[in-house]
Design an enzyme around this catalytic site. Structure first.
Site, PDB file in Angstrom:
ATOM      1  CB  CYS A  33      -0.974   0.240   1.193  1.00  0.00           C
ATOM      2  SG  CYS A  33      -1.779  -1.437   1.506  1.00  0.00           S
ATOM      3  CG  HIS A  42      -6.043  -0.086   2.358  1.00  0.00           C
ATOM      4  ND1 HIS A  42      -7.234  -0.168   1.796  1.00  0.00           N
ATOM      5  CD2 HIS A  42      -5.353  -1.398   2.023  1.00  0.00           C
ATOM      6  CE1 HIS A  42      -7.329  -1.276   0.963  1.00  0.00           C
ATOM      7  NE2 HIS A  42      -6.229  -2.276   1.151  1.00  0.00           N
ATOM      8  CG  HIS A  74      -8.871  -5.911   3.247  1.00  0.00           C
ATOM      9  ND1 HIS A  74      -8.105  -6.825   2.717  1.00  0.00           N
ATOM     10  CD2 HIS A  74      -8.158  -4.751   2.377  1.00  0.00           C
ATOM     11  CE1 HIS A  74      -7.134  -6.475   2.002  1.00  0.00           C
ATOM     12  NE2 HIS A  74      -6.994  -5.442   1.963  1.00  0.00           N
ATOM     13  CD  GLU A  83     -26.758  15.233  11.910  1.00  0.00           C
ATOM     14  OE1 GLU A  83     -27.760  15.643  11.145  1.00  0.00           O
ATOM     15  OE2 GLU A  83     -26.268  16.300  12.673  1.00  0.00           O
ATOM     16  CG  HIS A  89      -8.684  -4.047  -2.733  1.00  0.00           C
ATOM     17  ND1 HIS A  89      -7.485  -3.816  -3.441  1.00  0.00           N
ATOM     18  CD2 HIS A  89      -8.416  -3.831  -1.257  1.00  0.00           C
ATOM     19  CE1 HIS A  89      -6.942  -3.711  -2.715  1.00  0.00           C
ATOM     20  NE2 HIS A  89      -7.025  -3.781  -1.348  1.00  0.00           N
TER      21      HIS A  89
END
Lengths: 252, 252, 252, 252
Positions: B98, B116, B118, B148, B215
């Site tokens: 990543c 990040h 999953h 909201e 992903h």
């Protein structure tokens, strides 16, 4: 053994020495820690499920019928890998009925850790596949592809990510590979699953796990980290697939 | 370095000095704490997902393939922001795939933290949007309005709530604004997402996150608090939208 | 103030004395503890939601936009009940936009604690009711009956279980009573909900909570225990009703 | 009583001696621990549900209307098993309305622990069965078979796994056995369930639990471990069955 050891209450026999260690990653300490964690995942409630670690020539096993979130090292069975004899056998417990199945993954796949869960997502997958609406009608395995989390799973469950052998691909599955997990029928007695589990491992040489219909899943790995990573990745995929099915989305 | 430091077992090289701090909010301590929390949310199971923090001229990165709930400061990679060279690189791990994506959010959006996940809710959203039944048939972004929790999200993911620039609205989204999160196609290798991620950030200048099909999601912020608040708010909205879809309710 | 106090880093001004106590049930300690618990329920993720406690002549309030699971006593605002002036106002935070709403429950219902959640189950209920398929077509309130957990809710939210007044029933709802929670429209700015919240409290004198469409719920009680018990009981009922709706079962 | 005991603030009367122990498995300590755990399962939120343990000639009971996750030993009621008189009665609480029901399981089934939950899965099961779409139209009991977790449940809820009596099978259910849990109607007042609960226990001699419509479940066992194992196994099966129903899968 100093007075400060947490197991000072045990008689320091040779057998108990097998479960006394200051290392949190020693199997006798690691199994209770993992069982607590698995309990919060809903994998081993109601004393269901289990885990075993093969550590050199010793096989460590959680006992049958105990509250998994409350286990301690003194509850652990230890078996000699070569002879299959128990080196340590807590009197108050029975060995787990999963024992022959754990040993099968060690023998057939050279695994060193095997996790058995009763996860509801695993059970639901075996029921959904049975309806034939997913998997193009095939009912003997769960198949899914193009989900990133598939990369958490190795070919065979014990493959290294760097070695290739005789032209056959090893390492982890890629995003465009199809993950396949065979599903075997359940039996009245858990130990009777041994033959069909071994048959499935041989028929599906790339599988890192076997689903048992209306029962749960067996997942293995070359070590604890790989077995746990694969158990988590599979459970993630099982739940995702159940949610997809509920929303009318196809898996493959 | 006093004997009481928790990292006394590390050799005190310059590299290790980068990850030794008594401050729980120092990136080397903060990343493991956050990863533990994210694990309980189901965002980083099976070693998936990750997080990076940009701290002055240093970029802190969780390694690839580790059990996220068990990370410790000594597992952290540190990169020099200007040169892109690793200042600290734990031998036993590989840098996260990543990494180029985290850096893209820092470069294109001036973010200082990127998360990040999953999350299954994020993945399900990318699948539901793909069916075209929500979003008025548009399949390249997730859109929702009049919830909201949308107020937890900023325009661009790094906007201040007080500054307006050249007439363009900044600050957080309002209740009647439409939250839009672009969805990009997944690739076989995570690092190959870089170009399409950057393209999406440029095409959608108000987005604070990018969904990756089948992903997960990348969410950023001007600091850890904003990135985390936005990751939680988005996950809340993804789950809510999935539940709405299951109940036959429209998002927009 | 002894050196062992946990807030030794604060200057001991009169204002800070309001938030320093060894009692875990003192509002300045209790609010952070409750926020941690509410975070695990999914009620206050992404800095959403909030809580206030009225303690004698002092109103304790969680600040706006903070990570609720990480709050500490020094983050708390304290307002004088009679004058409405802040007696303590942490410089780094803004007062919560929920403040006028919390005060409304104190004034109109003599509540001493009010909990505001963004629970997804509450939001889903407001959306399901809007479709008119439950509640016999009524769209301005959620109604459910003959569920045991209804007994966890009082009439008016602050009623005693032992006092009856002028022939009107007080105390908690019975199993055969119908729980009704009014639903008001959301507004762009949270503080603008004040008038409609107060109107709903007056129109529905037996309500112990008000749902806000596409937003969440406000629940009050005569003390923290009652407010929390009611917030938990309502969230239980909201989730149950959502699950019932998904399974095609009627609520009333 | 030494100064270091955690209950030093209690006057050491005979009554309080009943709840003071260093043993974490003593009922006065065990009940609060279990209630904390049950709270995280969603079984006893909003002060609902409860638990009782019969310990020799003493019956330990959680009080009515307390926050179950915050209980302490000093909150516990103790009743004399033979006379039915309270030996210890905390002044600030009322005895639980479940008390006569707990006692019924002790008398009719020789149980030594009874757990009462408001689990939403239990409530949903009573509603689904009421529609007659599962169970071949039978509406007075929940039936499921061929799910491995059924093995966590004993015949009668207190049967030993090793003793057979007069030709009648005892021990735990097998995989091919059908688990049946009777469902009784709810009443306005919990104590009024006593007669129908006892009638159900007599009509269904193999049941280890009784479901109460729109209310929850009572589960018992010969000791705490068995009652807890059965409560967890049942809740697992209830949730699984609800998910199956939502996915259009039959239970039996």
């Amino acid at each position: 053994m100093s007075a400060s050891t947490p197991f000072a209450e045990l008689s320091t026999t040779d057998a108990d020495a097998l479960i006394i260690s200051d290392d949190p990653l020693h199997p006798a300490n690691h199994i209770p820690t993992l069982c607590k964690q698995f309990y919060t995942h809903g994998w081993v409630t109601g004393t269901g499920g289990g885990i075993s670690i093969r550590h050199g020539d010793h096989v460590y096993l959680a006992p049958s019928g105990v509250e998994k979130e409350l286990m301690s090292p003194k509850d652990i069975f230890v078996m000699d890998w070569k002879s299959g004899e128990y080196l340590r056998r807590p009197e108050v417990f029975k060995p787990s009925a999963c024992t022959p199945l754990f040993l099968s993954t060690y023998k057939v796949r050279d695994a060193h850790c095997c996790i058995h869960t009763h996860s509801q997502w695993a059970v639901l997958i075996t029921l959904i596949v049975g309806t034939g609406k997913q998997n193009n009608g095939a009912t003997d395995h769960f198949a899914i592809r193009e989900i990133e989390q598939i990369k958490g799973l190795s070919r065979t469950g014990t493959g290294s990510t760097t070695i290739a052998e005789g032209g056959r691909k090893l390492g982890n599955l890629g995003y465009f590979d199809t993950l396949k997990v065979p599903i075997i029928e359940n039996t009245a007695h858990e130990e009777d699953l041994k033959d069909s589990l071994e048959a499935a491992m041989k028929e599906w040489p790339e599988a890192c796990a076997v689903l048992v219909k209306r029962h749960g899943v067996y997942v293995w790995g070359r070590d604890v980290v790989q077995a746990k990573t694969q158990a988590e990745s599979l459970d993630y995929l099982f739940r995702l697939a159940v949610e997809m099915h509920g929303l009318g989305l196809q898996w493959v």
